[in-house]
Scaffold this active site. Structure first.
Site, mmCIF file in Angstrom:
data_model
loop_
_atom_site.group_PDB
_atom_site.id
_atom_site.type_symbol
_atom_site.label_atom_id
_atom_site.label_comp_id
_atom_site.label_asym_id
_atom_site.label_seq_id
_atom_site.Cartn_x
_atom_site.Cartn_y
_atom_site.Cartn_z
ATOM 1 N N ARG A 123 0.803 -1.220 0.000
ATOM 2 C CA ARG A 123 0.000 0.000 0.000
ATOM 3 C C ARG A 123 0.844 1.283 0.000
ATOM 4 O O ARG A 123 0.379 2.357 -0.370
ATOM 5 C CB ARG A 123 -0.885 -0.023 1.251
ATOM 6 C CG ARG A 123 -1.933 1.021 1.355
ATOM 7 C CD ARG A 123 -2.594 0.915 2.729
ATOM 8 N NE ARG A 123 -3.308 -0.344 2.899
ATOM 9 C CZ ARG A 123 -4.589 -0.504 2.584
ATOM 10 N NH1 ARG A 123 -5.276 0.496 2.106
ATOM 11 N NH2 ARG A 123 -5.165 -1.675 2.768
ATOM 12 N N GLY A 147 -0.308 -0.347 8.437
ATOM 13 C CA GLY A 147 -1.572 -0.216 9.173
ATOM 14 C C GLY A 147 -2.765 -0.804 8.446
ATOM 15 O O GLY A 147 -3.853 -0.912 9.017
ATOM 16 N N THR A 201 -6.002 -1.903 6.112
ATOM 17 C CA THR A 201 -7.352 -1.350 5.968
ATOM 18 C C THR A 201 -7.690 -0.506 7.184
ATOM 19 O O THR A 201 -8.199 0.616 7.069
ATOM 20 C CB THR A 201 -8.368 -2.515 5.867
ATOM 21 O OG1 THR A 201 -7.992 -3.346 4.775
ATOM 22 C CG2 THR A 201 -9.779 -2.015 5.676
ATOM 23 N N GLY A 223 -27.083 -2.779 2.704
ATOM 24 C CA GLY A 223 -26.492 -3.554 3.803
ATOM 25 C C GLY A 223 -26.555 -2.789 5.110
ATOM 26 O O GLY A 223 -25.966 -1.718 5.237
ATOM 27 N N GLU A 233 -22.491 2.749 10.271
ATOM 28 C CA GLU A 233 -21.556 3.805 10.694
ATOM 29 C C GLU A 233 -21.428 4.876 9.604
ATOM 30 O O GLU A 233 -21.537 6.072 9.874
ATOM 31 C CB GLU A 233 -20.171 3.201 10.991
ATOM 32 C CG GLU A 233 -20.121 2.436 12.307
ATOM 33 C CD GLU A 233 -18.722 1.964 12.695
ATOM 34 O OE1 GLU A 233 -18.567 1.500 13.834
ATOM 35 O OE2 GLU A 233 -17.782 2.048 11.869
ATOM 36 N N ASP A 285 -7.902 -10.996 8.570
ATOM 37 C CA ASP A 285 -9.120 -11.057 7.746
ATOM 38 C C ASP A 285 -9.072 -12.101 6.637
ATOM 39 O O ASP A 285 -10.122 -12.493 6.130
ATOM 40 C CB ASP A 285 -9.363 -9.694 7.075
ATOM 41 C CG ASP A 285 -10.049 -8.699 7.991
ATOM 42 O OD1 ASP A 285 -10.153 -8.969 9.196
ATOM 43 O OD2 ASP A 285 -10.474 -7.633 7.486
ATOM 44 N N LEU A 337 -12.224 -8.243 12.313
ATOM 45 C CA LEU A 337 -12.081 -7.128 13.242
ATOM 46 C C LEU A 337 -10.602 -6.876 13.508
ATOM 47 O O LEU A 337 -9.808 -7.822 13.587
ATOM 48 C CB LEU A 337 -12.776 -7.445 14.569
ATOM 49 C CG LEU A 337 -14.295 -7.511 14.538
ATOM 50 C CD1 LEU A 337 -14.835 -8.091 15.840
ATOM 51 C CD2 LEU A 337 -14.892 -6.136 14.274
ATOM 52 N N HIS A 386 -18.756 6.501 41.357
ATOM 53 C CA HIS A 386 -19.982 7.287 41.194
ATOM 54 C C HIS A 386 -19.625 8.767 41.002
ATOM 55 O O HIS A 386 -18.756 9.270 41.712
ATOM 56 C CB HIS A 386 -20.857 7.159 42.441
ATOM 57 C CG HIS A 386 -22.066 8.041 42.395
ATOM 58 N ND1 HIS A 386 -23.165 7.747 41.614
ATOM 59 C CD2 HIS A 386 -22.329 9.237 42.996
ATOM 60 C CE1 HIS A 386 -24.060 8.712 41.768
ATOM 61 N NE2 HIS A 386 -23.586 9.633 42.591
#
Ligand SMILES: Cc1cc2nc3c(=O)[nH]c(=O)nc-3n(C[C@H](O)[C@H](O)[C@H](O)COP(=O)(O)OP(=O)(O)OC[C@H]3O[C@@H](n4cnc5c(N)ncnc54)[C@H](O)[C@@H]3O)c2cc1C
Length: 511
Positions: free
Chosen positions: A78, A82, A84, A224, A231, A358, A365, A490
């Site tokens: 590429r 890093g 995709t 899709g 997103e 992938d 992921l 809290h």
């Protein structure tokens, strides 16, 4: 395809002299490689590890192996490390999601907070520049980590010539070859095309086009309703597009998202202006005019409808990318989905060649790829490694965010598991109320008898951060009672997490 490789020890015939024949300089310093060929000092030696692909899976494996003292080369075509994730995936999409959310909030969510704003304008070019700054900073950071961990980085496309040798077509011209005792394939994935629609990344786009549009389309159709589609649809909807999501299945979010959470999320996104056509299939499209015409009909068959869009985003999933790798030539196998076949230790049938990320099995992921990058390096250097595929979280960075880990309710029902469920709404959480950001719930699913957590599903503010606690709980085999008896600061959103665990194991206090 490939021209002749530079042999590992370049013969004299490939070298031309510099400085004149009478020079007294020793021959090794006296010759340079021929113009069309470029060699690497390391190409003569066999590396301990050669990694093909510098995405999350590949670069993490390379760094981990470098840390263990292995001589490592990583080949990436590429021109930037890093993969995709950093270049066209997680990072640029999250930059746009964050900034479009801020823009949308400033437009629609300031008055009741006591903030009066003047004229709010979108500067899309600057928003894209901010995205590019984040991306380039991170990709350069990995180059730095390569240097720090003695990983050699070759910019080019790798292809097998034999079981130990990779031919590399260099990005800036010429070729070389690299030999490895071990080889990792980490060549990633690409967007699955939609039959009949030609991607031009302007009118008919994948996510790569969706993170780089130069103007806000008036109408956008997203094919899709999975995470990437929702997103990117959220980004352009917030920036002013009329977005319609067409989904073949009866729910959004893909098969991993819990039904109840998916329904609630769809309601919240609809409130924000997105339109949904579920149980609907796209029959075809026509992009010959100024706008694109998309033919849709009910998934079970029925009346056709014509949708009109300035831009159509094809987001029907991703498929493994192994083009040009020549893996078949050395006898490696892919399954019917194009995933390279491996065993439990990521080994192909040629044991020194392993595959991660992938381009093989498991969820597509970045953090799964990263886990595998560490584990595969450990398998090579130590003989053992660890990835718990049952505890890989998923996050959708919409607003509110959606996140889950473990099994969902429909999966538990299908597997006939006896489970109990408890939930807590953010509308009853003090921090969410303070922030005026109260939409969503935390939902626990636990074994009916043992109380062991089986899954956690959240839609709500900061769900993507909160899911880390659920993942840790799952990894350690925690029960709902374990979480419920753990003190949570809290006022924090994470108290909703604790209360949902309480609601599952016993009763929530604040609801
Ligand atoms: C829009 C979008 C958003 C996403 N958001 C998220 C998110 O929020 N969270 C998340 O976890 N995941 C997200 N993902 C998924 C994530 O990007 C991938 O799961 C992750 O990048 C996979 O890493 P990988 O290393 O296996 O593959 P990749 O990142 O695809 O890297 C593979 C690399 O190999 C190189 N390569 C391929 N063939 C060769 C060859 N022959 N020679 C040399 N180099 C080669 C490619 O150029 C590429 O850089 C997103 C994806 C997209 C598209």
């Amino acid at each position: 395809m490939f021209r002749a490789m530079v042999p590992r020890a370049a013969p004299r015939s490939l070298l031309r002299p510099v400085g004149g024949a009478q020079s007294s300089i020793r021959p090794s310093a006296f010759y340079v490689l021929d113009r069309s060929r470029r060699g690497y000092a390391t190409e003569a030696e066999e590396k301990d590890l050669v990694v093909i692909g510098g995405g999350v899976a590949g670069y993490v494996a390379a760094i981990k192996a470098g840390q263990a003292g292995l001589k490592v080369t990583c080949i990436e075509k590429r021109g930037a490390l890093g993969g995709t994730c950093l270049n066209v995936g997680c990072i640029p999409s999250k930059s746009l999601l964050n900034n479009s959310h801020m823009y949308h909030s400033i437009l629609h969510d300031t008055k009741n907070r006591g903030i009066d704003v003047g004229d709010v304008k979108l500067n899309l070019a600057q928003m894209m520049k901010a995205k590019e700054t984040s991306v380039s900073g991170l990709t350069k950071g990995i180059e730095f980590l390569f240097k720090k961990n003695n990983v050699e980085y070759i910019k080019g496309t790798g292809a097998f010539t034999d079981e130990h040798t990779i031919a590399v077509n260099l990005l800036d011209g010429g070729e070389t070859s690299v030999k490895g005792k071990n080889i990792i394939i980490a060549t990633g994935s690409e967007a699955t095309p939609f039959p009949g629609l030609t991607i031009d990344e302007e009118k008919i786009i994948t996510s790569t086009g969706a993170i780089a549009l130069q103007k806000v389309p008036k109408k956008m159709v997203v094919i899709g309703g999975g995470i990437i589609g929702l997103e990117m649809g959220s980004v352009w909807s917030r920036l002013g597009s009329e977005v319609t999501v067409v989904e073949f299945l009866g729910q959004i979010g893909g098969p991993g998202m819990d039904n109840e959470i998916a329904k609630l999320t769809q309601k919240l996104l609809t409130k924000q202006g997105m339109k949904f056509k579920l149980n609907t299939k796209v029959m075809g499209g026509d992009d010959s005019g100024e706008t694109v015409k998309i033919n849709v009909e009910a998934a079970k068959g029925g009346k056709e409808e014509l949708l009109d869009a300035d831009v159509v985003l094809v987001a029907i999933g991703r498929r493994p990318y192994t083009a040009g790798l020549n893996f078949e030539k050395i006898g490696l196998e892919a399954d019917d989905k194009g995933r390279l076949v491996i065993d439990q230790e990521f080994r192909t049938k040629i044991p020194h060649i392993r595959v991660i990320g992938d381009c093989t099995f498991g969820p597509m992921l970045a953090h799964k790829a990263e886990e595998e990058g560490v584990a595969v390096a450990e398998f090579i250097t130590k003989g053992y490694g660890h990835v718990n595929y049952g505890a890989i979280p998923s996050v959708m960075y919409s607003h509110p965010e959606v996140a889950w880990v473990g099994q969902n309710e429909q999966e538990l029902k299908a597997a006939d598991v006896k489970y109990k469920s408890g939930s807590f709404p953010f509308s009853a959480n003090s921090r969410a109320k303070t922030n005026l950001d109260t939409e969503g719930i935390v939902k626990f699913l636990a074994d009916a008898e043992t109380d062991r957590i089986l899954g956690v599903h959240i839609v709500g503010p900061n769900a993507g951060e909160m899911i880390a606690e659920a993942t840790l709980a799952l990894e350690y085999g925690a029960s709902c009672e374990d979480v419920a008896r753990t003190s949570h600061a809290h006022p924090t959103l994470s108290e909703a997490f604790k209360e949902a665990a309480m609601a599952t194991y016993d009763k929530a206090i604040h609801y």
